[in-house]
Design an enzyme around this catalytic site. Structure first.
Site, mmCIF file in Angstrom:
data_model
loop_
_atom_site.group_PDB
_atom_site.id
_atom_site.type_symbol
_atom_site.label_atom_id
_atom_site.label_comp_id
_atom_site.label_asym_id
_atom_site.label_seq_id
_atom_site.Cartn_x
_atom_site.Cartn_y
_atom_site.Cartn_z
ATOM 1 N N ASP A 13 -3.460 -5.560 -5.659
ATOM 2 C CA ASP A 13 -4.047 -4.393 -5.030
ATOM 3 C C ASP A 13 -5.044 -3.792 -6.025
ATOM 4 O O ASP A 13 -4.920 -3.990 -7.233
ATOM 5 C CB ASP A 13 -2.946 -3.387 -4.679
ATOM 6 C CG ASP A 13 -3.510 -2.098 -4.124
ATOM 7 O OD1 ASP A 13 -4.397 -2.155 -3.241
ATOM 8 O OD2 ASP A 13 -3.080 -1.028 -4.583
ATOM 9 N N ASP A 15 -6.907 -0.197 -5.938
ATOM 10 C CA ASP A 15 -6.831 1.225 -6.307
ATOM 11 C C ASP A 15 -5.394 1.599 -6.680
ATOM 12 O O ASP A 15 -4.465 1.421 -5.893
ATOM 13 C CB ASP A 15 -7.327 2.087 -5.147
ATOM 14 C CG ASP A 15 -8.756 1.724 -4.729
ATOM 15 O OD1 ASP A 15 -9.560 1.358 -5.609
ATOM 16 O OD2 ASP A 15 -9.047 1.790 -3.530
ATOM 17 N N ASN A 58 -7.439 -2.792 0.919
ATOM 18 C CA ASN A 58 -7.814 -2.080 2.150
ATOM 19 C C ASN A 58 -8.922 -1.098 1.814
ATOM 20 O O ASN A 58 -8.747 -0.265 0.913
ATOM 21 C CB ASN A 58 -6.631 -1.254 2.687
ATOM 22 C CG ASN A 58 -5.523 -2.089 3.298
ATOM 23 O OD1 ASN A 58 -5.646 -3.300 3.444
ATOM 24 N ND2 ASN A 58 -4.437 -1.422 3.659
ATOM 25 N N GLN A 59 -10.028 -1.163 2.525
ATOM 26 C CA GLN A 59 -11.105 -0.191 2.298
ATOM 27 C C GLN A 59 -11.540 0.391 3.641
ATOM 28 O O GLN A 59 -12.622 0.122 4.160
ATOM 29 C CB GLN A 59 -12.261 -0.840 1.532
ATOM 30 C CG GLN A 59 -11.905 -1.234 0.100
ATOM 31 C CD GLN A 59 -11.489 -0.062 -0.782
ATOM 32 O OE1 GLN A 59 -11.952 1.066 -0.590
ATOM 33 N NE2 GLN A 59 -10.600 -0.308 -1.754
HETATM 34 MG MG LIG Z 1 -3.291 0.982 -4.108
#
Ligand SMILES: [Mg+2]
Ligand SMILES: [Zn+2]
Length: 175
Positions: A13, A15, A58-59
């Protein structure tokens, strides 16, 4: 279709694992991409041990118009430029640009980004790991039966391992 042998992969992942997470917002530009302590060296150790490094992120900010896909791609160019001085290059970066209710199949907790990685180069699932800071990351990893590692988080405790940060996760992977 790749014909290469299945490869041990560490799914990462982004962020909150690689870079500082921005609470209730997105990383929209280079200035907001700030690496967490010890990350370049940890990634270098994984890569030196032969692991493929595949970011799965995921963005949703793309879907809601907070930033463009081109801006996200530029942030990823910059991310690799931050890692290059220590000799790291992320092998792959997979992005879900969709919103929550689009049913895309690639937004975590769905495992679609992991499946994309497997189509590009077969994954040795049993020898692979996923490192994330949210329950949705862990769910995506569990869906493909990789060893799941939760960092810096609370949550539902379903991860196989819970550690402080990415360097600690890497130390345990390589132990
Ligand atoms: Mg994250
Ligand atoms: Zn998606």
């Amino acid at each position: 279709m790749s014909t290469s042998a299945p490869r041990a992969t560490v799914f990462l992942d982004r962020d909150g694992v690689i870079n500082r997470r921005i609470i209730d917002d997105y990383v929209t530009c280079r200035e907001e991409m700030v690496l967490l302590a010890g990350v370049p060296e940890a990634l270098r150790a994984l890569q030196a041990a032969g692991y493929r490094l595949a970011v799965v992120t995921n963005q949703r900010g793309i879907a809601v118009g907070r930033m463009t896909r081109a801006a996200v791609d530029d942030v990823h160019l910059y991310l690799n430029s931050l890692l290059a001085p220590v000799g790291v290059r992320l092998d792959d970066i997979y992005v879900c640009p969709h919103d929550r209710h689009e049913g895309c199949g690639c937004r975590k907790p769905d495992p679609g980004l992991l499946d994309q990685a497997n189509r590009d180069q077969p994954v040795d699932w049993a020898a692979s790991f996923l490192v994330g800071d949210s329950d949705s990351d862990i769910a995506a990893g569990r869906a493909r039966a990789v060893t799941t590692i939760k960092v810096a988080g609370d949550g539902d405790g379903r991860a196989d391992w819970i550690v402080a940060d990415l360097p600690a996760a890497v130390a345990r992977i390589l132990a």
